[in-house]
Design a protein around this motif. Structure first.
Motif, PDB file in Angstrom:
ATOM      1  N   UNK A 199       0.839  -1.213   0.000  1.00 21.59           N
ATOM      2  CA  UNK A 199       0.000   0.000   0.000  1.00 21.59           C
ATOM      3  C   UNK A 199       0.874   1.264   0.000  1.00 21.59           C
ATOM      4  N   UNK A 200       0.254   2.361  -0.371  1.00 23.79           N
ATOM      5  CA  UNK A 200       0.956   3.656  -0.335  1.00 23.79           C
ATOM      6  C   UNK A 200       1.440   3.938   1.081  1.00 23.79           C
ATOM      7  N   UNK A 201       0.614   3.677   2.061  1.00 22.14           N
ATOM      8  CA  UNK A 201       1.013   3.929   3.462  1.00 22.14           C
ATOM      9  C   UNK A 201       2.237   3.085   3.822  1.00 22.14           C
ATOM     10  N   UNK A 202       2.268   1.838   3.374  1.00 24.56           N
ATOM     11  CA  UNK A 202       3.419   0.978   3.673  1.00 24.56           C
ATOM     12  C   UNK A 202       4.686   1.452   2.967  1.00 24.56           C
ATOM     13  N   UNK A 203       4.560   1.873   1.709  1.00 24.62           N
ATOM     14  CA  UNK A 203       5.747   2.316   0.967  1.00 24.62           C
ATOM     15  C   UNK A 203       6.301   3.633   1.524  1.00 24.62           C
ATOM     16  N   UNK A 204       5.429   4.419   2.163  1.00 25.72           N
ATOM     17  CA  UNK A 204       5.855   5.694   2.759  1.00 25.72           C
ATOM     18  C   UNK A 204       6.482   5.494   4.138  1.00 25.72           C
TER      19      UNK A 204
END
Ligand code: PHB
Length: 356
Positions: A199-204
């Motif tokens: 997810x975007x949250x995980x990659x950030x």
């Protein structure tokens, strides 16, 4: 009217003007990747910038990806940088160090024990690395294990402490241009299945954990972050850049950073993706430094419209040590010579003339 010459407070630092010297790789460090007197002279010549952001500076032996880039992981390097900082301060300037981990944009010949470069995933970049023996094909990097991430964050923390010891005014976390933190952000390079991928949250997550660790050393009001949402340089892209970087901007807001620094262009021939930088700017609550092909007029317009608080200039600062004064009096600019950008001597480095 607010323009490039209006002083500004960026977090804890007062800047004399809003003309920022962008980070520029110049490959002229001395033995041991230690800043040397030639580098002191180069930065001192450019001290009238409201803020200098140093060339990208490797945080560890594993963070190197190019020859002769000055690091911030040995005592000698801290001592070398201290000379740079003292010279800039003596001229009334402000200077942040840019913290850099190149990830897969490296080569075993540049790394300790001929190690493989590290990356979020084992995906080889297209193209070639600059090594001490010329261009060599990139290799397939080694994917970092989840258990190795705390050690990586600790490398950033130690480098931040070293930068503090060298006397800098702050640090910029390099989250741009296809290097390690950007490799975690974008989905062409991050195929992880742990909490740092998907997810975007995980990659950030890694970027935020690094910013948090560095902020504990410096206070977040002396930390900046650089991103490059549409830059395909170093063979990187994302399938949904607007959603990804709006999230990054939104998540960085609560830190109360000194600034967010945004490369708004692509640094390669590839056609840039569509992206609305005004939307990104609205997603970020804090000071915004715009970068990418700005001249004086466009810089002033970006500040007057509220798009940017400061503007970072790269190429113009290579060729014009007194860029601030030239902008002030509308003097013509020296052209930059690309053949001396990367490596070499004082030629094309400290020999560009200031106006009389
Ligand atoms: C480069 O060496 O070409 C280089 C280094 C760091 C950047 C961009 C380009 O952020």
């Amino acid at each position: 009217m607010t323009d490039l010459f209006t002083p500004i407070k960026l977090g804890r630092n007062e800047l004399r003007n809003r003309i920022v010297m962008a980070p520029l790789t110049r490959n002229r460090a001395g033995e041991g990747n230690v800043p040397q007197p030639l580098n002191v002279k180069y930065y001192e010549q450019r001290a009238s910038a409201g803020l200098i952001i140093t060339e990208a500076t490797p945080i560890s032996e594993m963070g190197h990806g190019y020859p002769a880039t000055p690091g911030i992981h040995s005592d000698a390097q801290v001592g070398g940088w201290k000379q740079v900082v003292d010279a800039v301060h003596a001229k009334g300037g402000r200077i942040f160090l840019q913290l850099w981990q190149v990830g897969r944009i490296s080569h075993p010949s540049l790394l300790p024990g001929n190690a493989l470069p590290v990356a979020p995933s084992a995906i080889k970049p297209a193209g070639q690395a600059f090594t001490y023996t010329g261009l060599q094909d990139f290799v397939t990097p080694r994917a970092l294990a989840t258990e190795e991430i705390p050690g990586l964050i600790d490398d950033f923390r130690k480098a931040a402490e070293n930068a503090l010891a060298a006397g800098f005014d702050g640090v910029e976390v390099h989250g741009a241009n296809g290097y390690l933190l950007d490799q975690f952000l974008r989905d062409s390079t991050n195929r992880r299945t742990d909490q740092y991928g998907g997810s975007i949250a995980n990659r950030t997550r890694l970027l935020l954990e690094v910013v948090s660790a560095v902020s504990k050393v410096w206070g977040s009001d002396r930390v900046g972050v650089r991103i490059s949402p549409i830059n395909p340089f170093n063979d990187i892209r994302d399938s949904h850049p607007q959603a990804l970087f709006n999230h990054v901007a939104d998540a960085l807001g609560p830190f109360g950073l000194a600034y967010l620094h945004v490369v708004e262009v692509g640094l390669s021939d590839e056609a840039p993706q569509e992206f609305d930088f005004d939307e990104l700017r609205r997603a970020y609550r804090g000071n915004y430094i715009a970068n990418g092909g700005y001249d004086k007029a466009r810089g002033n317009a970006a500040i007057a419209s509220g798009h940017a608080d400061c503007v970072a200039y790269g190429m113009p600062f290579i060729a014009n040590p007194d860029l601030v004064e030239r902008f002030r009096i509308d003097a013509p600019l020296n052209p930059a010579d690309p053949s001396t950008f990367y490596g070499g001597t004082d030629k094309g480095y400290t020999d560009y003339p200031a106006i009389a």
